[in-house]
Write an enzyme that holds these catalytic residues in place. Structure first.
Site, short mmCIF file in Angstrom:
data_model
loop_
_atom_site.label_atom_id
_atom_site.label_comp_id
_atom_site.label_asym_id
_atom_site.label_seq_id
_atom_site.Cartn_x
_atom_site.Cartn_y
_atom_site.Cartn_z
CG ASP A 18 -2.02 0.88 0.95
OD1 ASP A 18 -2.47 1.30 0.09
OD2 ASP A 18 -2.74 1.18 1.98
N GLY A 19 0.17 2.32 -0.59
CA GLY A 19 0.85 3.59 -0.51
C GLY A 19 1.76 3.90 -1.89
NE ARG A 31 -4.50 6.87 -6.87
CZ ARG A 31 -4.29 6.54 -5.63
NH1 ARG A 31 -3.85 7.22 -4.81
NH2 ARG A 31 -4.33 5.10 -5.22
CG HIS A 35 -0.28 1.98 -9.36
ND1 HIS A 35 -0.53 1.60 -8.04
CD2 HIS A 35 -1.49 2.67 -9.64
CE1 HIS A 35 -1.79 2.14 -7.77
NE2 HIS A 35 -2.04 2.83 -8.69
CD GLU A 65 -13.61 -4.91 -1.39
OE1 GLU A 65 -12.20 -5.29 -1.42
OE2 GLU A 65 -14.29 -5.70 -1.47
CG ASN A 66 -7.94 -1.89 -5.35
OD1 ASN A 66 -7.18 -2.63 -5.20
ND2 ASN A 66 -8.34 -0.84 -4.34
NE ARG A 69 -7.66 2.30 -5.52
CZ ARG A 69 -6.48 2.10 -5.01
NH1 ARG A 69 -5.24 2.25 -5.65
NH2 ARG A 69 -6.12 1.66 -3.60
NE ARG A 191 -7.87 1.05 5.25
CZ ARG A 191 -7.66 2.25 5.55
NH1 ARG A 191 -7.60 2.82 6.53
NH2 ARG A 191 -7.16 2.91 4.32
C1 IPE Z 1 -5.37 -2.73 -0.50
O1 IPE Z 1 -5.18 -1.53 -0.46
C2 IPE Z 1 -5.57 -3.37 -1.71
C3 IPE Z 1 -4.38 -3.53 -2.36
C4 IPE Z 1 -3.04 -3.23 -1.86
C5 IPE Z 1 -4.54 -3.95 -3.64
P1 IPE Z 1 -6.27 -0.32 -0.65
O2 IPE Z 1 -5.43 0.98 -0.79
O3 IPE Z 1 -7.27 -0.49 -1.85
O4 IPE Z 1 -7.02 -0.42 0.67
P2 IPE Z 1 -8.18 0.80 1.42
O5 IPE Z 1 -8.85 1.25 0.60
O6 IPE Z 1 -6.93 1.69 2.00
O7 IPE Z 1 -8.80 0.13 2.61
C1 IPE Z 2 -1.59 0.04 -3.41
O1 IPE Z 2 -1.31 1.64 -3.28
C2 IPE Z 2 -1.57 -0.47 -4.63
C3 IPE Z 2 -3.02 -0.82 -4.98
C4 IPE Z 2 -4.23 -0.65 -4.43
C5 IPE Z 2 -3.32 -1.21 -6.29
P1 IPE Z 2 -2.48 2.76 -3.37
O2 IPE Z 2 -2.72 2.85 -4.76
O3 IPE Z 2 -3.69 2.16 -2.60
O4 IPE Z 2 -1.62 4.14 -2.88
P2 IPE Z 2 -2.41 4.80 -1.82
O5 IPE Z 2 -2.97 4.09 -0.64
O6 IPE Z 2 -3.47 5.71 -2.41
O7 IPE Z 2 -1.19 5.79 -1.39
MG MG Z 3 -4.04 2.40 -0.72
#
Ligand code: IPE
Ligand code: IPE
Ligand code: MG
Length: 249
Positions: A18-19, A31, A35, A65-66, A69, A191
């Site tokens: 994440d992040g 963003r 990735h 859930e992604n 986006r 979480r």
């Molecule tokens: C969890 O991260 C899913 C992945 C890392 C692929 P998210 O960034 O989607 O989760 P939430 O929305 O913060 O819970």
């Molecule tokens: C995790 O990073 C990758 C995926 C969920 C695909 P994020 O895209 O959730 O990055 P943040 O949490 O918005 O920084």
């Molecule tokens: Mg995230």
């Protein structure tokens, strides 16, 4: 140097990568650049896991859930994951890493991505040193619903006599996946986000503020060292008096 006890390495490490978005935005980038930067972090982590002797590594690449986006980001992530598989599977084969996927493979996952997923599993099926599982279009609730449905069908068809933990576990997306010992989440969020709810029932959770694109072998070793400092009790308990007793016996 991070001290890791080679005799107490977790067998199965699961990571919520994440992040990425925040990493990119902090650099004034979009963003999707985050990735892209996450790709090297993943390969550094694979190297680190191999060096430590971790047998199973499961990473969360795209959740059920992604899909919420923006269409642009979803499209990017689908194409990015496909191109990553095309470009880098040979490196994993060279390292004797088997790749398996968990998550739903039907619509809306594009057919050509599903074909590549299947081809990647076939091409790496002989690899033995480590299993890298990629959770793609994965959500633990969806996985449990699917497992419950298969269990009910097998019961109705007489292929199963009774429902117990073993029966359900055998019908999860990858029944050969061992329980998670260590679950890591990067980026400071604390979480579980619908990840491996069944398999991580007794996992130790380690959270790090490092954003996924900055994660590397050293940070992985730090997380493993934190895991090794934990006392896994699995519901059991024993007396360990450390000070004077409250009252004489
Ligand atoms: C969890 O991260 C899913 C992945 C890392 C692929 P998210 O960034 O989607 O989760 P939430 O929305 O913060 O819970
Ligand atoms: C995790 O990073 C990758 C995926 C969920 C695909 P994020 O895209 O959730 O990055 P943040 O949490 O918005 O920084
Ligand atoms: Mg995230």
């Amino acid at each position: 140097m991070v001290e890791v006890d080679p005799s107490g390495v977790p067998r199965h490490v699961a990571i919520i990568m994440d992040g990425n978005g925040r990493w990119a935005n902090r650099r004034g980038l979009r963003r999707n650049a985050g990735h892209e930067a996450g790709e090297e972090a993943l390969f550094r982590t694979v190297e680190g896991a191999l060096a430590l002797g971790i047998r199973d590594l499961t990473v969360y690449a795209f959740s059920t859930e992604n899909w919420r986006r923006s269409p642009d980001e979803v499209r990017f992530l689908l194409e990015f994951n496909r191109s990553l598989l095309l470009r880098r599977v040979d490196e994993l084969i060279d390292r004797d890493v088997r790749v398996r996927f968990i998550g739903r493979r039907g619509r809306p996952v594009p057919r050509r991505l599903v074909e590549l997923i299947e081809r990647t599993e076939d091409r790496t099926a002989h690899c033995r040193r480590m299993t890298l599982r990629i959770a793609f279009n994965y959500g633990a609730r969806a996985e449990l619903v699917d497992a419950a449905r298969r269990t009910a069908e097998d019961l109705a068809a007489g292929r199963l006599r009774r429902i117990d933990e073993r029966a359900l576990a055998a019908r999860l997306d990858d029944p050969r996946m061992p329980d998670v010992d260590l679950m890591i989440r990067t980026s400071g969020e604390q979480r579980v986000s619908n990840y491996l709810l069944w398999q991580a029932a007794y996992a130790e959770l380690v959270f790090t503020d490092v954003l996924w694109p900055d994660f590397d072998e050293t940070e992985l070793a730090r997380c493993v060292a934190a895991y090794q400092a934990r006392d896994r009790r699995y519901g059991g308990a024993e007396d360990r008096p450390v000070g004077p007793p409250d009252a004489p016996a």
